[in-house]
Design an enzyme around this catalytic site. Structure first.
Site, PDB file in Angstrom:
ATOM      1  N   HIS A  41      49.374  26.973   5.993  1.00  0.00           N
ATOM      2  CA  HIS A  41      50.804  27.260   6.068  1.00  0.00           C
ATOM      3  C   HIS A  41      51.021  28.690   6.563  1.00  0.00           C
ATOM      4  O   HIS A  41      50.446  29.636   6.043  1.00  0.00           O
ATOM      5  CB  HIS A  41      51.411  27.092   4.677  1.00  0.00           C
ATOM      6  CG  HIS A  41      52.900  27.219   4.624  1.00  0.00           C
ATOM      7  ND1 HIS A  41      53.739  26.296   5.182  1.00  0.00           N
ATOM      8  CD2 HIS A  41      53.698  28.161   4.060  1.00  0.00           C
ATOM      9  CE1 HIS A  41      54.996  26.652   4.953  1.00  0.00           C
ATOM     10  NE2 HIS A  41      54.993  27.786   4.280  1.00  0.00           N
TER      11      HIS A  41
ATOM     12  N   SER B 128      59.096  27.745   7.559  1.00  0.00           N
ATOM     13  CA  SER B 128      59.145  27.401   6.145  1.00  0.00           C
ATOM     14  C   SER B 128      60.569  27.529   5.627  1.00  0.00           C
ATOM     15  O   SER B 128      61.432  26.775   6.055  1.00  0.00           O
ATOM     16  CB  SER B 128      58.161  28.243   5.339  1.00  0.00           C
ATOM     17  OG  SER B 128      57.899  27.590   4.113  1.00  0.00           O
TER      18      SER B 128
ATOM     19  N   GLU C 179      48.544  22.720   5.937  1.00  0.00           N
ATOM     20  CA  GLU C 179      49.569  23.529   5.277  1.00  0.00           C
ATOM     21  C   GLU C 179      49.189  23.917   3.845  1.00  0.00           C
ATOM     22  O   GLU C 179      49.211  25.089   3.466  1.00  0.00           O
ATOM     23  CB  GLU C 179      50.894  22.759   5.223  1.00  0.00           C
ATOM     24  CG  GLU C 179      51.486  22.361   6.555  1.00  0.00           C
ATOM     25  CD  GLU C 179      52.525  23.348   7.066  1.00  0.00           C
ATOM     26  OE1 GLU C 179      52.605  24.466   6.532  1.00  0.00           O
ATOM     27  OE2 GLU C 179      53.240  22.977   8.008  1.00  0.00           O
TER      28      GLU C 179
END
Length: 528
Positions: free
Chosen positions: A430, A214, A325
């Site tokens: 995610h 990320s 995600e």
């Protein structure tokens, strides 16, 4: 919490939860105390789970006082033997429902884990943590099982939030000069430390892989295109990091910085005033997510254009995302009392992507509620596709023109959840792949078939670090689009990623409907 707030948080929820857990999950009492001579002095580590660990090594001077909002300076050497059995402080980050808050600016430390068996020229992997460039620290992630595959793993801290990414004309030294991106400069300083010291821990300074998830993945992309990062690494792994391929200009970032200065009481807009503002005030007034800016030194152009024109480091790349995600953010919103319903579906689309009602209606027609088990799953699908999946495919397509590129998708629909139960399955959300790579005591244990998948993933990551080609993976080509798909109990190869995530649809919409648009909304820094 509104959908827009969920966007602004980006990875803060996912990674901040992990800050509850520090140290090594399966550490055992040290059988001996290994000592290594670094360029700064001797460090005494500990042995745990068959590895030697050296925690809390300073790689740069504390960025305090006059060094606040300055490029990192060298750490002072020390006399005698420094105990390296405890991680250094996390960089300043806000208190909240999850994570360990910090107001300690003396935070530029790294941790080294290496096999206890002596050897030379092991591949080195440097982990850049996520957290929306606002939260997180290197010691959260236990690399024990990666290290058991014969690599040296370094995890790092770097300046976060306003302290790490505030741009302001007063910091530039001259009108139009570079400002901001101090957190990326810290990461570069850590990589220079690795270059000087890797061999002392059995690593090969000529074989360094940077990897991150990320905001950490966005950092990896930033280093790929940064001229100042050339020669500091040899391979790159991007995990869910393609959500902001267009960075703000220095002028835009400095304008935001001036608004921030006023909000913390520096009406004179001076560096002297800003450097005396208490950390607690800075944290209270900063935004909930940041992206780097085109400062002219660290970044000279945006990530997407640099990749598409080949103006980036010519090193092998792994790039990927998770199948679901955005479900993490939909779930966090529901837990905050803002569930997605049939009645607010269009409004949620508008808020998530920052688009007008007419565009939201077109998106809803492409993602009709009748095709999904719930409105929450529908919003999770379109958020995933627009913000993460299709931008990741863009990175695959552009990078593969110039360097060996290997794409993947993590797709364990039963991945252990980071959050309390919600009304819908969170799927491969995610950050869900992190537990398969690192020791993270969250979400419950992996099932046997998931453990097999985790072992295959760790083998892929470490074999890539060793050779530049993950063992058994297909090399990505734009014409075939073959990706490694991580489904338990063992990976498979997929070719339907673009269709599954409706990337042709997103490519055909106005450019405003992009991950970059969502990221710009996410990283606005309004005063609370």
């Amino acid at each position: 919490m509104s959908p827009a707030t969920a966007v602004r948080g980006l990875v803060a929820i996912a990674i901040a939860m992990a800050t509850t857990f520090t140290g090594t999950a399966d550490a055992s009492p040290a059988s001996h105390a290994p000592v290594v001579a670094t360029t700064g002095g001797l460090v005494r580590g500990v042995t745990a789970a068959g590895n030697d660990q050296f925690l809390g090594i300073p790689y740069a001077a504390p960025p305090v006082g006059a060094l606040r909002w300055q490029p990192p300076r060298p750490a002072a050497p020390w006399a005698g033997v420094r105990d390296a059995d405890e991680a250094g402080s996390a960089c300043p980050q806000p208190a909240g429902g999850f994570g360990a808050p910090s107001v300690n600016e003396d935070c530029l430390y790294l941790n080294v884990t290496t096999p206890a068996t002596p050897a030379r020229h092991r591949p080195v992997m440097v982990w850049i943590h996520g957290g929306s460039l606002v939260t997180g620290s290197g010691d959260i992630y236990d690399p024990t099982r990666l290290v058991h595959n014969g690599v040296v793993v370094v995890t790092i801290n770097y300046r976060l939030g306003a302290l790490g990414f505030l741009a302001h004309p007063a910091f530039a030294g001259a009108p139009g000069g570079p400002a901001g991106d101090y957190g990326l400069m810290d990461q570069q300083a850590a990589l220079r430390w690795v270059s000087r010291n890797a061999a002392r821990f059995g690593g090969d300074p000529g074989n360094v892989t940077i990897f991150g998830e990320s905001a950490g993945g966005l950092s990896v992309l930033s280093h790929l295109v940064s001229p100042a990062s050339r020669g500091l690494f040899d391979r790159a792994v991007v995990q869910s990091g393609a959500y902001a391929l267009t960075e703000p200009s220095l002028a835009d970032a400095e304008a935001q910085g001036q608004a921030f200065a006023a909000s913390v009481g520096c009406a004179d807009q001076s560096a002297a005033c800003l450097r005396t503002v208490p950390v607690t005030t800075l944290l209270a007034r900063q935004g909930s997510g940041y992206v780097p800016n085109i400062d002219g030194r660290v970044l000279t152009r945006s990530i997407g254009p640099a990749l598409s024109t080949g103006q980036f480091a010519r090193v092998p790349v792994i790039n990927g995302s998770t199948h679901d995600e955005w479900r993490l953010f939909v779930a966090s919103n529901e837990l905050a009392g803002n569930p997605v319903t049939a009645g607010n579906y269009l409004a949620m689309i508008s808020a998530t992507l920052g688009v007008p009602a007419q565009t939201a209606a077109a998106i809803a027609a492409e993602y009709p509620l009748g095709d999904y088990s719930s409105p929450a799953v529908a919003l999770g699908a379109l958020g995933t596709d627009a913000i993460f999946a299709c931008p990741a495919l863009t990175v695959d397509n552009t990078a593969s023109r110039y360097v060996p590129t290997y794409g993947y998708e993590f797709n364990d629909e039963n991945a252990p959840s980071l959050l309390p139960p919600v009304s819908f399955p969170t799927g491969a959300f995610h950050a869900s792949e992190l537990k398969y790579l690192f020791g993270l005591p969250i979400g419950g244990p992996l099932a046997p078939e998931q453990e097999r998948l985790a072992a295959a993933m760790r083998q892929g990551w470490t074999s890539f670090a060793a050779s530049g080609a993950p063992r058994g993976w297909p090399r990505y080509r734009a014409d075939t689009q073959r990706l490694e798909s991580f489904v338990p109990p063992r990976p498979t190869v997929e070719t339907g990623f673009a269709a599954d995530h409706r990337c042709a649809f997103w490519a055909g919409l106005t450019p405003a409907v992009t991950a970059d648009h969502a990221a710009r909304s996410a990283t606005a820094r309004p005063a609370p």
